[in-house]
Design a protein around this motif. Structure first.
Motif, PDB file in Angstrom:
ATOM      1  N   ALA A   1       0.731  -1.219   0.374  1.00  0.00           N
ATOM      2  CA  ALA A   1       0.056   0.116   0.264  1.00  0.00           C
ATOM      3  C   ALA A   1       0.535   1.189  -0.161  1.00  0.00           C
ATOM      4  O   ALA A   1       0.542   1.706  -0.755  1.00  0.00           O
ATOM      5  N   ALA A   2       1.843   1.285   1.059  1.00  0.00           N
ATOM      6  CA  ALA A   2       2.469   2.465   0.574  1.00  0.00           C
ATOM      7  C   ALA A   2       3.780   2.780  -0.413  1.00  0.00           C
ATOM      8  O   ALA A   2       3.881   3.610  -1.223  1.00  0.00           O
TER       9      ALA A   2
ATOM     10  N   ILE B   1       2.290   2.176  -3.492  1.00  0.00           N
ATOM     11  CA  ILE B   1       1.156   2.451  -4.621  1.00  0.00           C
ATOM     12  C   ILE B   1       1.001   4.180  -3.830  1.00  0.00           C
ATOM     13  O   ILE B   1       0.485   4.633  -5.534  1.00  0.00           O
ATOM     14  N   PHE B   2       0.966   4.073  -3.127  1.00  0.00           N
ATOM     15  CA  PHE B   2       0.511   5.635  -2.541  1.00  0.00           C
ATOM     16  C   PHE B   2       2.040   6.677  -2.559  1.00  0.00           C
ATOM     17  O   PHE B   2       1.260   7.215  -4.212  1.00  0.00           O
ATOM     18  N   VAL B   3       2.900   5.519  -2.979  1.00  0.00           N
ATOM     19  CA  VAL B   3       4.546   7.204  -2.838  1.00  0.00           C
ATOM     20  C   VAL B   3       4.509   6.409  -4.686  1.00  0.00           C
ATOM     21  O   VAL B   3       4.390   7.741  -5.506  1.00  0.00           O
TER      22      VAL B   3
ATOM     23  N   SER C   1       1.144   8.674  -6.058  1.00  0.00           N
ATOM     24  CA  SER C   1       1.121  10.092  -5.519  1.00  0.00           C
ATOM     25  C   SER C   1       1.324  11.720  -5.940  1.00  0.00           C
ATOM     26  O   SER C   1       2.719  11.032  -7.073  1.00  0.00           O
TER      27      SER C   1
ATOM     28  N   ARG D   1       5.710  12.643  -3.084  1.00  0.00           N
ATOM     29  CA  ARG D   1       7.394  11.195  -3.199  1.00  0.00           C
ATOM     30  C   ARG D   1       8.105  11.628  -2.481  1.00  0.00           C
ATOM     31  O   ARG D   1       9.487  12.982  -2.210  1.00  0.00           O
TER      32      ARG D   1
ATOM     33  N   SER E   1      -2.008  10.988 -13.001  1.00  0.00           N
ATOM     34  CA  SER E   1      -1.711  11.986 -11.737  1.00  0.00           C
ATOM     35  C   SER E   1      -0.648  12.455 -13.329  1.00  0.00           C
ATOM     36  O   SER E   1      -0.179  12.154 -13.982  1.00  0.00           O
TER      37      SER E   1
END
Length: 128
Positions: free
Chosen positions: A16-17, A19-21, A24, A29, A80
């Motif tokens: 999950a981390a 994917i977020f990084v 986002s 970052r 993004s």
């Protein structure tokens, strides 16, 4: 064992981390002292290792899904406006993840062999 109970949630939280990084905005970052390719490879190596330890009997499937996941997560960067998806980045991630999965698989085999050896030794001493 506590480590076995924690291994799956830790693996999923690490993913999950990542994917977020990855998805986002670029400003969120994390900045490190290494190159971004080393960051990518190490992050996926750790995730691959975590998933291989969490799912020891399914390490081949973990490797396949992690490679596919690296491609898919990289593709998500199109969502993004401040990010750009590149096949080379996905390749670095896939290689790092694969190395992590294989390292975890080797660790699991050594751990299983050691447990089997200790069990045999205990049975031998019980007979004495």
């Amino acid at each position: 064992m506590t480590a076995d109970k924690l291994s799956k949630p830790i693996a999923w939280l690490l993913l999950a981390a990542i994917i977020f990084v990855t998805v986002s905005p670029i400003g969120l970052r994390p900045h490190t002292i290494t190159s971004v390719n080393i960051d990518r490879a190490l992050a996926y190596l750790v995730v691959g290792l975590a998933f291989a330890l969490a799912y020891p009997r399914h390490w081949i499937m973990v490797a396949v899904l992690l490679i596919a996941g690296a491609l898919f997560i990289e593709y998500l960067q199109y969502l993004s406006p401040t990010r750009h998806a590149r096949l080379q980045d996905a390749g670095v991630k896939a290689v790092g993840g694969t190395i992590g999965v294989f390292a975890g698989s080797i660790f699991n085999r050594v751990r299983a062999a050691r447990a089997k050896h200790l069990d045999a030794c205990q049975r031998t001493h019980a007979l004495d």
